[in-house]
Design an enzyme around this catalytic site. Structure first.
Site, short mmCIF file in Angstrom:
data_model
loop_
_atom_site.label_atom_id
_atom_site.label_comp_id
_atom_site.label_asym_id
_atom_site.label_seq_id
_atom_site.Cartn_x
_atom_site.Cartn_y
_atom_site.Cartn_z
N SER A 1 24.90 23.02 25.25
CA SER A 1 25.10 21.78 25.98
C SER A 1 25.74 22.08 27.32
O SER A 1 26.02 23.23 27.66
CB SER A 1 25.98 20.82 25.17
OG SER A 1 27.28 21.36 25.03
N LYS A 2 26.01 21.02 28.07
CA LYS A 2 26.60 21.19 29.40
C LYS A 2 27.96 21.86 29.35
O LYS A 2 28.36 22.55 30.28
CB LYS A 2 26.71 19.83 30.09
CG LYS A 2 25.37 19.24 30.49
CD LYS A 2 25.55 17.91 31.21
CE LYS A 2 24.20 17.33 31.60
NZ LYS A 2 24.36 16.02 32.30
N ARG A 3 28.69 21.65 28.24
CA ARG A 3 30.02 22.25 28.19
C ARG A 3 29.95 23.77 28.08
O ARG A 3 30.95 24.46 28.28
CB ARG A 3 30.83 21.67 27.02
CG ARG A 3 30.25 21.95 25.65
CD ARG A 3 31.00 21.13 24.59
NE ARG A 3 30.43 21.32 23.27
CZ ARG A 3 30.75 22.33 22.47
NH1 ARG A 3 31.62 23.24 22.88
NH2 ARG A 3 30.21 22.44 21.28
N GLY B 1 28.08 25.36 30.06
CA GLY B 1 27.59 25.75 31.37
C GLY B 1 26.08 25.65 31.48
O GLY B 1 25.48 26.11 32.44
#
Length: 482
Positions: free
Chosen positions: A243-245, A247
């Site tokens: 996911s975006k967390r 990166g």
């Protein structure tokens, strides 16, 4: 045997991310390996979330990956009559029925079921409506639901996961057409895959639970389902879904960071697929030759950024130089560092080629050419603070650096050996170790503590540039060492 036809069918509700890119790559590789057709379909029936600019972003990501499609892009928003026609076939065959339940009513029943601790599924309240009941409600908003067979199960053989069976008791009567007459995912996918003669559906394992519903639709329509192959999920380093967390960014962002599409394809292909050998570095032609759906594993893949950078570094080192030059030029143009004198003219192009050849064993990203190696292409660079701290603190440099500059300015021949002799001569006459002036000069010429061999670098940059940069360092040395 029918020609292989596969599709990549993204929803334009976001940019093309790693998971979607791998799905596209697996479909593309399979089509190319089988001599088949790779279609692109945009599933944009969700008007609230689908936007034209996001469709273009998906296309841009595929273009950067160099995954060319043979047909399309088809847009589901332009194919609505097809879905309604298929829905009518299902309704006429007794496989679908109108549902007049209002969304708020469904939500109330869902909440009531949750209080009992049991999973909720549609209770089939409208399933038993007679034709007379339906006619009596003519004109009322309604959805169209699929009538899941009572009892039994739906089974299918997945190329990756083997036989999968799901009891019909676990499948609710799912919606085919919403009350606004727009198709749901299941209806659109099956109608399109039939119309486009898709032979193999290759997608992520998160769609595995959707497959029984879609097979029920195929069978209700009297059609043979395609072959299904579900690739494992891609996880972050902490083994949770990427996911975006972590990166995770759009595919095009990786291009902007300085990754080569060839390296990214190679790395991406190995996220869940194995060539059956220890080889990791494989040009795209070899990926196509080796790719087999049977070698896609069930184990979830881990996205390792450092591994991706390793792949990229290897490709930068081994890429044909002529092809690499265009990438480096694009990076320098993007950063405003390109000079026309490095263009098609023989002497300038030769200098550019030599600079890239010297630097590429030491870079991992294209961006390194404009950042770490900026001094090779511009006089506007800063001194690395750590390099200043390590190599410019010796008080003797106040006298030695002007001597180095003067010795280099006086050279009649600007060659590696003459440059080295001049620099080492200053150290020898002063009775100091040559490393003292060599390391300081490297900081002055490149701004870095670590760079390609100094004398080769100086020869490449030219006498005028080197002497000017050493003069700059001499002028700034008191302030730098204060």
């Amino acid at each position: 045997m029918a020609q292989v036809r596969v599709r990549f069918a993204p929803s334009p509700t976001g940019y093309l991310h790693v998971g979607g890119a791998r799905t596209a790559l697996f479909n593309w590789l399979f089509a190319r390996q089988q001599g088949g057709v790779f279609l692109l379909r945009i599933e944009d029936t969700d008007a609230d979330r689908s936007r034209p600019e996001l469709t273009e972003a998906v296309l841009e990501g595929l273009r950067w990956l160099e995954l060319d499609w043979d047909e399309g892009p088809y847009h589901q928003s332009e194919r609505l009559p097809l879905y309604r026609a298929v829905a009518d076939r299902l309704r006429a065959g007794g496989h679908a029925y109108p549902c007049f339940c209002k969304p708020e009513e469904l939500e109330q029943r869902r909440q009531a079921a949750e209080k009992t601790g049991k999973p909720w599924k549609y209770d089939g309240r409208c399933r038993a409506l007679t034709e007379a009941d339906i006619k009596a409600r003519a004109g009322q908003p309604h959805a169209l639901r699929f009538r899941v067979p009572e009892g039994g199960e739906t089974s299918f053989d997945d190329v990756v996961y083997g036989q999968v069976s799901v009891s019909h008791d676990e499948i609710e009567d799912f919606v085919l057409l919403r009350s606004d007459a727009l198709p749901t995912y299941h209806l659109g996918v099956v109608a399109d895959d039939l119309d486009m003669r898709i032979t193999h559906v290759i997608r992520g394992a998160d769609h595995l639970s959707n497959t029984p519903k879609q097979i029920l639709l195929y069978r209700a329509l009297g059609e043979t389902p395609p072959v299904f192959a579900h690739a494992p999920l891609i996880l972050g380093p902490d083994r949770t879904r990427l996911s975006k967390r972590h990166g995770a960014t759009s595919v095009t962002a990786y291009g902007e960071e300085g990754f080569l599409p060839e390296a990214f394809r190679n790395f991406l292909a190995l996220l869940g697929w194995s060539p059956g050998e220890d080889t990791e570095l494989m040009p795209t032609e070899e990926l196509v030759r080796r790719f087999r759906l049977e070698n896609v594993g069930r184990t979830n893949a881990v996205f390792d950024r450092s591994k991706l950078e390793w792949f990229n570094g290897e490709y930068l080192r081994t890429q044909p130089l002529a092809r690499l030059l265009s990438y480096v030029e694009a990076e320098l143009r993007r950063q405003g560092l390109w000079r026309d004198e490095w263009g098609p003219e023989a002497s300038g192009r030769d200098w550019f080629l030599r600079a890239v050849e010297m630097l590429r064993p030491r870079v991992r990203l294209l961006a390194d050419f404009s950042q770490w190696a900026r001094a090779f292409f511009s006089d506007a660079f800063d001194y690395d603070p750590e390099a200043v701290k390590k190599f410019l603190r010796d008080d003797r440099l106040v006298e030695l650096l002007p001597q180095v500059q003067e010795a280099l300015a006086g050279l009649q021949e600007w060659t590696h050996d003459e440059i080295e002799r001049a620099v080492r001569g200053v150290a020898e006459r002063a009775g100091v170790k040559a490393a003292l002036v060599i390391n300081a000069a490297r900081v002055g010429v490149t701004g870095q503590a670590v760079a390609p061999p100094l004398f080769t670098t100086m020869e490449l940059l030219g006498q005028k540039t080197v002497v000017s940069r050493l003069q700059r360092l001499v002028n700034q040395l008191p302030a730098l060492t204060r």
